[in-house]
Write a protein that holds these residues in place. Sequence first.
Motif, PDB file in Angstrom:
ATOM      1  N   LEU A  99       0.833  -1.206   0.000  1.00 44.11           N
ATOM      2  CA  LEU A  99       0.000   0.000   0.000  1.00 44.11           C
ATOM      3  C   LEU A  99       0.865   1.252   0.000  1.00 44.11           C
ATOM      4  O   LEU A  99       0.583   2.216  -0.731  1.00 44.11           O
ATOM      5  CB  LEU A  99      -0.919  -0.011   1.227  1.00 44.11           C
ATOM      6  N   SER A 100       1.920   1.253   0.796  1.00 39.47           N
ATOM      7  CA  SER A 100       2.835   2.387   0.826  1.00 39.47           C
ATOM      8  C   SER A 100       3.492   2.600  -0.533  1.00 39.47           C
ATOM      9  O   SER A 100       3.647   3.732  -0.996  1.00 39.47           O
ATOM     10  CB  SER A 100       3.899   2.160   1.908  1.00 39.47           C
ATOM     11  N   GLN A 101       3.856   1.507  -1.197  1.00 40.96           N
ATOM     12  CA  GLN A 101       4.459   1.622  -2.521  1.00 40.96           C
ATOM     13  C   GLN A 101       3.463   2.177  -3.538  1.00 40.96           C
ATOM     14  O   GLN A 101       3.843   2.942  -4.435  1.00 40.96           O
ATOM     15  CB  GLN A 101       4.977   0.256  -2.979  1.00 40.96           C
ATOM     16  N   LEU A 102       2.206   1.815  -3.408  1.00 37.81           N
ATOM     17  CA  LEU A 102       1.193   2.351  -4.317  1.00 37.81           C
ATOM     18  C   LEU A 102       1.079   3.863  -4.169  1.00 37.81           C
ATOM     19  O   LEU A 102       0.937   4.594  -5.164  1.00 37.81           O
ATOM     20  CB  LEU A 102      -0.162   1.684  -4.049  1.00 37.81           C
ATOM     21  N   ASP A 103       1.166   4.348  -2.943  1.00 34.65           N
ATOM     22  CA  ASP A 103       1.132   5.797  -2.713  1.00 34.65           C
ATOM     23  C   ASP A 103       2.318   6.489  -3.383  1.00 34.65           C
ATOM     24  O   ASP A 103       2.177   7.568  -3.953  1.00 34.65           O
ATOM     25  CB  ASP A 103       1.141   6.067  -1.206  1.00 34.65           C
ATOM     26  N   THR A 104       3.496   5.860  -3.349  1.00 35.80           N
ATOM     27  CA  THR A 104       4.699   6.467  -3.908  1.00 35.80           C
ATOM     28  C   THR A 104       4.789   6.289  -5.414  1.00 35.80           C
ATOM     29  O   THR A 104       5.100   7.242  -6.144  1.00 35.80           O
ATOM     30  CB  THR A 104       5.958   5.874  -3.253  1.00 35.80           C
ATOM     31  N   LEU A 105       4.521   5.081  -5.899  1.00 36.19           N
ATOM     32  CA  LEU A 105       4.751   4.765  -7.312  1.00 36.19           C
ATOM     33  C   LEU A 105       3.559   5.094  -8.206  1.00 36.19           C
ATOM     34  O   LEU A 105       3.730   5.261  -9.413  1.00 36.19           O
ATOM     35  CB  LEU A 105       5.116   3.285  -7.455  1.00 36.19           C
ATOM     36  N   GLY A 106       2.346   5.136  -7.637  1.00 37.86           N
ATOM     37  CA  GLY A 106       1.202   5.642  -8.383  1.00 37.86           C
ATOM     38  C   GLY A 106       0.317   4.627  -9.057  1.00 37.86           C
ATOM     39  O   GLY A 106      -0.868   4.885  -9.227  1.00 37.86           O
TER      40      GLY A 106
ATOM     41  N   VAL B  97      -0.732   0.238  -9.804  1.00 36.05           N
ATOM     42  CA  VAL B  97      -0.589  -1.165  -9.390  1.00 36.05           C
ATOM     43  C   VAL B  97       0.493  -1.844 -10.218  1.00 36.05           C
ATOM     44  O   VAL B  97       1.265  -2.657  -9.709  1.00 36.05           O
ATOM     45  CB  VAL B  97      -1.941  -1.892  -9.528  1.00 36.05           C
ATOM     46  N   ARG B  98       0.569  -1.503 -11.503  1.00 33.55           N
ATOM     47  CA  ARG B  98       1.576  -2.112 -12.375  1.00 33.55           C
ATOM     48  C   ARG B  98       2.988  -1.779 -11.886  1.00 33.55           C
ATOM     49  O   ARG B  98       3.874  -2.647 -11.869  1.00 33.55           O
ATOM     50  CB  ARG B  98       1.381  -1.644 -13.817  1.00 33.55           C
ATOM     51  N   ALA B  99       3.222  -0.513 -11.481  1.00 35.59           N
ATOM     52  CA  ALA B  99       4.546  -0.121 -10.996  1.00 35.59           C
ATOM     53  C   ALA B  99       4.875  -0.838  -9.688  1.00 35.59           C
ATOM     54  O   ALA B  99       6.021  -1.245  -9.474  1.00 35.59           O
ATOM     55  CB  ALA B  99       4.605   1.390 -10.806  1.00 35.59           C
ATOM     56  N   VAL B 100       3.875  -1.001  -8.816  1.00 35.40           N
ATOM     57  CA  VAL B 100       4.099  -1.727  -7.554  1.00 35.40           C
ATOM     58  C   VAL B 100       4.441  -3.180  -7.851  1.00 35.40           C
ATOM     59  O   VAL B 100       5.354  -3.758  -7.242  1.00 35.40           O
ATOM     60  CB  VAL B 100       2.857  -1.633  -6.648  1.00 35.40           C
TER      61      VAL B 100
ATOM     62  N   ARG C 153      -9.766   2.908 -15.698  1.00 35.19           N
ATOM     63  CA  ARG C 153      -8.983   1.670 -15.627  1.00 35.19           C
ATOM     64  C   ARG C 153      -7.913   1.736 -14.542  1.00 35.19           C
ATOM     65  O   ARG C 153      -7.146   0.793 -14.364  1.00 35.19           O
ATOM     66  CB  ARG C 153      -8.315   1.411 -16.988  1.00 35.19           C
ATOM     67  N   ARG C 154      -7.843   2.842 -13.837  1.00 36.43           N
ATOM     68  CA  ARG C 154      -6.825   3.014 -12.807  1.00 36.43           C
ATOM     69  C   ARG C 154      -7.429   2.867 -11.411  1.00 36.43           C
ATOM     70  O   ARG C 154      -8.642   2.994 -11.216  1.00 36.43           O
ATOM     71  CB  ARG C 154      -6.152   4.390 -12.938  1.00 36.43           C
ATOM     72  N   VAL C 155      -6.547   2.617 -10.457  1.00 41.16           N
ATOM     73  CA  VAL C 155      -6.936   2.516  -9.052  1.00 41.16           C
ATOM     74  C   VAL C 155      -6.219   3.611  -8.286  1.00 41.16           C
ATOM     75  O   VAL C 155      -5.039   3.868  -8.514  1.00 41.16           O
ATOM     76  CB  VAL C 155      -6.553   1.132  -8.479  1.00 41.16           C
ATOM     77  N   ARG C 156      -6.920   4.289  -7.402  1.00 40.47           N
ATOM     78  CA  ARG C 156      -6.276   5.297  -6.564  1.00 40.47           C
ATOM     79  C   ARG C 156      -6.697   5.108  -5.118  1.00 40.47           C
ATOM     80  O   ARG C 156      -7.704   4.452  -4.824  1.00 40.47           O
ATOM     81  CB  ARG C 156      -6.615   6.699  -7.041  1.00 40.47           C
ATOM     82  N   LEU C 157      -5.904   5.677  -4.231  1.00 41.00           N
ATOM     83  CA  LEU C 157      -6.168   5.540  -2.804  1.00 41.00           C
ATOM     84  C   LEU C 157      -7.292   6.478  -2.369  1.00 41.00           C
ATOM     85  O   LEU C 157      -7.362   7.631  -2.810  1.00 41.00           O
ATOM     86  CB  LEU C 157      -4.902   5.862  -2.012  1.00 41.00           C
ATOM     87  N   THR C 158      -8.159   5.971  -1.503  1.00 40.91           N
ATOM     88  CA  THR C 158      -9.152   6.830  -0.877  1.00 40.91           C
ATOM     89  C   THR C 158      -8.461   7.678   0.205  1.00 40.91           C
ATOM     90  O   THR C 158      -7.265   7.511   0.474  1.00 40.91           O
ATOM     91  CB  THR C 158     -10.255   5.979  -0.228  1.00 40.91           C
ATOM     92  N   SER C 159      -9.209   8.551   0.827  1.00 42.62           N
ATOM     93  CA  SER C 159      -8.633   9.356   1.912  1.00 42.62           C
ATOM     94  C   SER C 159      -8.116   8.454   3.033  1.00 42.62           C
ATOM     95  O   SER C 159      -7.030   8.667   3.582  1.00 42.62           O
ATOM     96  CB  SER C 159      -9.683  10.322   2.467  1.00 42.62           C
ATOM     97  N   ALA C 160      -8.881   7.412   3.361  1.00 45.97           N
ATOM     98  CA  ALA C 160      -8.437   6.469   4.389  1.00 45.97           C
ATOM     99  C   ALA C 160      -7.194   5.710   3.921  1.00 45.97           C
ATOM    100  O   ALA C 160      -6.274   5.451   4.698  1.00 45.97           O
ATOM    101  CB  ALA C 160      -9.565   5.487   4.720  1.00 45.97           C
ATOM    102  N   GLY C 161      -7.163   5.368   2.627  1.00 45.73           N
ATOM    103  CA  GLY C 161      -5.997   4.677   2.080  1.00 45.73           C
ATOM    104  C   GLY C 161      -4.741   5.519   2.147  1.00 45.73           C
ATOM    105  O   GLY C 161      -3.646   5.014   2.447  1.00 45.73           O
ATOM    106  N   LEU C 162      -4.879   6.813   1.862  1.00 40.74           N
ATOM    107  CA  LEU C 162      -3.729   7.714   1.942  1.00 40.74           C
ATOM    108  C   LEU C 162      -3.195   7.803   3.371  1.00 40.74           C
ATOM    109  O   LEU C 162      -1.982   7.783   3.602  1.00 40.74           O
ATOM    110  CB  LEU C 162      -4.120   9.111   1.441  1.00 40.74           C
TER     111      LEU C 162
END
Length: 325
Positions: A9-16, A18-21, A53-62
């Motif tokens: 999850l932390s990597q998703l916040d940094t890398l942007g 799911v594919r990059a993670v 087609r993308r996934v992003r973090l919600t406020s709780a996810g951030l």
Amino acid sequence: MNPWRLRLLSQLDTLGTVRAVAQAANLSPSSVSQQLAVLETETRTQLLERTGRRVRLTSAGLILARRARAILDHMDGVEAELRGFGEEPAGLVRLGAFQSAIHTMAVPAVTRLARAYTHLDVELLELEPHASMPALRTGDADIIITTSDFDELPLGPDIDLVPLATDPIVLVVPPEHPAAGRGAVDLAACADEPWAFDVPQSYMANLALRLCRQARFEPRVVCRFSNYMMTLQHVEAGLSIALLPGLAVDSRYRVATRELATPVTRTITAAIRRGTPPRAAVRVVLDALRHGPDLAEPRHGLSELDPPGAARAAEVSSEKSCHER
């Protein structure tokens, strides 16, 4: 909460993405998505939302992604304390450093630490500035040696810096080159020279291109190397000239270095994540880097290993321009 999933999850916040993670974690994108879905179940909270087609973090996810870094760091600290029973720094510290800092700063520090702390393991990672800051933020590195002059990745309040040294950018030429004499060199006089550059979009490639353009010419790049040793070998053979950090100039190569008429200096720093106090193992690695050899003095002239004829070449007047060869 599973700490491995927290790291994803932390990597998703940094890398942007799911594919990059997935690429960073050596997993498939579907595996990453499945693990993040399990984390949502564990936390009973919606952490992700789809936008097209993308996934992003919600406020709780951030919130969780950014708290996750402190949680993971704290867990690493507890593990290290248990391993060393609190008596000495212990555990694994991942140290990322750019190429020219590996042999001049990182290896000497790690060598001293290996003699002093038997339970401390330091893993060295070669990471250029454009890659080291993301690695630090995702937890793939605990400390990085970088330059605070790297504008492409601005620093934020989540990073603490520890100054280590300053390093001049120098012109590197073959020993018989007219610019190998004493004195500073105006880059504009080197407009017609063949140039050796780093790979595109790297720190030194961008800096060298910017300095050449400030001198009002477009460099004729004849080779690109990701390894400074290859660049020095190419220059030594008389096939090119280069702009390199002073730390990158290895005395084993018969090359001459000259200061620039308009001096350019980069600031070398260690960086760690801000948050919980760094564990003992991280602190001793930082101390070893801070108290290493004095690197502030620029190194000029020919290698001490040069044959007698090289000394004569270094006496050529620096008043001659680079294209008067």
